[in-house]
Design a protein around this motif. Structure first.
Motif, PDB file in Angstrom:
ATOM      1  N   VAL A  47       0.838  -1.200   0.000  1.00  0.00           N
ATOM      2  CA  VAL A  47       0.000   0.000   0.000  1.00  0.00           C
ATOM      3  C   VAL A  47       0.874   1.252   0.000  1.00  0.00           C
TER       4      VAL A  47
ATOM      5  N   LEU B 153      -5.510  -4.889 -12.041  1.00  0.00           N
ATOM      6  CA  LEU B 153      -5.803  -4.778 -10.615  1.00  0.00           C
ATOM      7  C   LEU B 153      -7.194  -5.332 -10.378  1.00  0.00           C
ATOM      8  N   ASN B 154      -7.297  -6.329  -9.491  1.00  0.00           N
ATOM      9  CA  ASN B 154      -8.541  -7.047  -9.234  1.00  0.00           C
ATOM     10  C   ASN B 154      -9.091  -7.518 -10.580  1.00  0.00           C
ATOM     11  N   ASP B 155     -10.308  -7.234 -10.931  1.00  0.00           N
ATOM     12  CA  ASP B 155     -10.821  -7.646 -12.243  1.00  0.00           C
ATOM     13  C   ASP B 155     -11.074  -6.438 -13.134  1.00  0.00           C
TER      14      ASP B 155
ATOM     15  N   LEU C  31      -3.694   1.341  -3.669  1.00  0.00           N
ATOM     16  CA  LEU C  31      -3.892  -0.069  -3.356  1.00  0.00           C
ATOM     17  C   LEU C  31      -4.465  -0.215  -1.960  1.00  0.00           C
ATOM     18  N   GLN C  32      -5.140  -1.334  -1.742  1.00  0.00           N
ATOM     19  CA  GLN C  32      -5.634  -1.686  -0.421  1.00  0.00           C
ATOM     20  C   GLN C  32      -5.182  -3.107  -0.120  1.00  0.00           C
TER      21      GLN C  32
ATOM     22  N   ASP D 103      -6.124  -6.439  -2.232  1.00  0.00           N
ATOM     23  CA  ASP D 103      -6.204  -6.281  -3.686  1.00  0.00           C
ATOM     24  C   ASP D 103      -5.338  -7.348  -4.350  1.00  0.00           C
ATOM     25  N   THR D 104      -5.717  -7.727  -5.551  1.00  0.00           N
ATOM     26  CA  THR D 104      -4.962  -8.723  -6.309  1.00  0.00           C
ATOM     27  C   THR D 104      -4.466  -8.108  -7.610  1.00  0.00           C
ATOM     28  N   ILE D 105      -3.187  -8.321  -7.881  1.00  0.00           N
ATOM     29  CA  ILE D 105      -2.576  -7.844  -9.116  1.00  0.00           C
ATOM     30  C   ILE D 105      -2.236  -9.055  -9.971  1.00  0.00           C
TER      31      ILE D 105
ATOM     32  N   MET E  65      -1.200 -10.984  -4.226  1.00  0.00           N
ATOM     33  CA  MET E  65      -2.170 -10.312  -3.360  1.00  0.00           C
ATOM     34  C   MET E  65      -1.425  -9.335  -2.472  1.00  0.00           C
TER      35      MET E  65
END
Length: 90
Positions: free
Chosen positions: A22, A41-43, A64-65, A68-70, A87
């Motif tokens: 983050v 980032l995410n979907d 970012l949090q 979150d998934t990259i 993640m």
């Protein structure tokens, strides 16, 4: 420096040089030279990043949090193939 569990499990196969956090939302990695890497980032939307002649690529995310998934992908024809998924842990 990468997370110890990633170094242990994926030694030599990790495309990233630093942890993405983050507080440091910058992706620095290595893939095939002179190619495109697609970052998602995410979907959400995919961003195209070009690698240099040594394969290095960089991309700075705005926000970012934790959780979150990259996804990092390469394109094969009309299909995107994921080669790394990370993640955000901290």
């Amino acid at each position: 420096m990468r997370y110890p569990d990633i170094i242990e499990v994926y030694a030599g196969f990790d495309p990233l040089q630093e942890n993405i956090t983050v507080e440091s939302p910058i992706i620095i990695g290595v893939h095939a030279s002179d190619s495109n890497v697609y970052i998602q980032l995410n979907d959400g939307t995919r961003w195209r990043v070009l690698t240099d002649d040594g394969g290095k690529f960089e991309y700075a995310l705005e926000m970012l949090q934790v959780g979150d998934t990259i996804s990092m992908q390469a394109k094969n024809g009309a299909k995107y193939e994921e080669f790394w998924n990370e993640m955000i842990r901290e």
